[in-house]
Design a protein around this motif. Sequence first.
Motif, short mmCIF file in Angstrom:
data_model
loop_
_atom_site.label_atom_id
_atom_site.label_comp_id
_atom_site.label_asym_id
_atom_site.label_seq_id
_atom_site.Cartn_x
_atom_site.Cartn_y
_atom_site.Cartn_z
N LEU A 191 0.90 4.17 -2.80
CA LEU A 191 0.21 5.42 -2.50
C LEU A 191 1.04 6.62 -2.96
O LEU A 191 0.53 7.61 -3.47
N LEU A 201 -5.08 0.60 -3.51
CA LEU A 201 -5.42 2.03 -3.61
C LEU A 201 -6.88 2.19 -4.04
O LEU A 201 -7.59 3.09 -3.57
N THR A 233 -0.08 2.23 7.02
CA THR A 233 -1.36 2.02 6.35
C THR A 233 -2.54 2.21 7.30
O THR A 233 -3.52 2.88 6.97
N ARG A 262 -9.02 1.72 -1.12
CA ARG A 262 -8.94 2.86 -0.20
C ARG A 262 -9.92 3.97 -0.59
O ARG A 262 -10.44 4.66 0.28
N THR A 263 -10.16 4.12 -1.89
CA THR A 263 -11.04 5.22 -2.30
C THR A 263 -12.43 5.09 -1.68
O THR A 263 -13.08 6.09 -1.44
N GLN A 292 -0.17 8.10 -8.00
CA GLN A 292 -1.15 9.05 -7.49
C GLN A 292 -2.30 9.31 -8.45
O GLN A 292 -3.36 9.78 -8.04
N ARG A 329 -4.10 3.39 -10.42
CA ARG A 329 -4.29 2.78 -9.10
C ARG A 329 -4.10 1.27 -9.11
O ARG A 329 -4.57 0.58 -10.01
N PHE A 360 0.82 -1.21 0.00
CA PHE A 360 0.00 0.00 0.00
C PHE A 360 0.85 1.26 0.00
O PHE A 360 0.64 2.18 -0.80
#
Lengths: 284, 294
Positions: A219, A232, B232, A235-236, A223, A228, A215
Amino acid sequence: MAAKAKDKMRPGKAAASAAAVVLTLIWVFPVYWMLSSSLLPNTVLTATTPTFFPAGGSLNNFAAVLSSGTFFAALGTSLAVTLIAVFFCLLFAFCAALAISRYHFKGRTSFVLAVLFIQMLPAEGLFIAQYKLLSSAGLLNNVLGLSVLYVAAVIPFTVWMLRGFVAGVPADLEEAAMVDGCSRTGAFFRITFPLLAPGLVASGVYAFLQAWNEFTIALVIMQSEASRTLPLWLRTFIQASATRETDWGQVMAASTLVAVPVIIFFLLVQGRMTSGLVAGAVKG
Amino acid sequence: MKRIQITPYALLTPAIVVLLAALAYPVGWQFWTSLTKYGLKQQFGQPPEFVGAENYAAVFTNPEIWGVIGRSVAFCLVNAVVTVLIGMGLALLMNAAAKAARLALQVAMLLAWAMPVVAAMTVWLWLFNWHHGVINWLLTQAGVDMTGHNWLEDPLSFYFVATVIVVWMSVPFVAFSIFAGLTQVAPEILEAAEVDGATGWQRFRTIIIPMIRPVLMIVLLLQVIWDLRVFTQIQMLQDAGADYTSTNLLGTFIYRTGVGAGDFGMAAAMSVFVLVLTMLLSAPYVRSLMKEEN
């Protein structure tokens, strides 16, 4: 401890078993809750009373997540990055493992020492510099750029793991084949290599898991929305949850999609990984 | 058979080249940058200005950064100790429980261990969700009214949630490692001690602990190293709406200083600090692995 002849259930054992069952439930619950929520519609999930058994659940959340299109883009990126990383990591680590377990040469100990220290380097202490490195090379948001960082990140432990496997195949076997008329390369590919296959698979799965789940570096490096990786992408969903009402059923379906393949792969290699990490301490 | 050995060096070359390019070069760059003023202006082409130890001086005189360092160290020690204690408890349980119960516990541990960290985070954020999270509901049922309680608002409760998650994820590795150590303790010794009248606690303290001491020390050390770099979990808890100035730890602080605010000189100085700290902490671990190697 082996069961003794008259090993009736002692009270201590019964209490320990009961405690183990309670802890099993606690540890399993988050995983269960992910699966259960992924099958339920948001109206059920946001009701006042939680639903503990997803009776009458459906795969609608999965359908919604998969049809949004962003999943497959992220899956593609993750697959590309991971496969490139695993291939080169295995190739390079295998060569290095051969060198340190089959040869005695000057600098061998220093190399092993360096590998072990590098393995401990935290991504959090490096990502700023790696970001600048890739940015000056024009490799930000680039599958190849991220893969190179992953190869470097995973090589040390893979070398260490493979070294154990290579050392486990006695060099005598190779020499015996050579006495029987095999060339050195022939002996290696006919005798040693097949015996190493399980080790290569285990190390490959390990490298796969590391790259697939990574991750922090992703990240920093990936970007842009188009590049992605799966973590990632997942995560959104959480970022959105801060500001507006979240469809938790879909978030859990998305998590399930990311987690299930990983769990399966993990179960395949778990034993070998643990012994690699604490080998020195357990054998004492 | 004495030959000039080129083969081993040739075999090592690819790995070394990648490690140099992707790790050694950045570390060198980072060290150099930590000695320069490297902010937004330099991003747009101005050469970085050499300032010596100024960034380090700034880092170590900045109360905000001391706050971050203090919180990181506290978080890492608490998490490492709690993880190892619970892990040891679970390992002892695995050893003492009936076969079926042990197997169940081991499967549960494996599942938690195998969960990808980002997926685990989304699940925990859902469990701790303030409106519809099942944890608030269960606590309310148990008599503590937590309806609509936001766990991420207060830094202490933020760290509590982070600790629960980190411990849940880290305990399996610790438990399995210690369990592997426990299986090395010969049952005959324990039986002999029992026959001689040693209580359970005495057997634990004077036989089991000394015998699993090496594993205990290694997993504690690894846990300290890993929990110091926790990123994280903190990042994603912050994503879910926590105030980050009061909850930043080293990793998220460096991320925000460098990638976020563009102050690469300061971020590099902090990174060097983290690297040095990790290397110092890793030395005993590396030594134990080298013991195995030779």
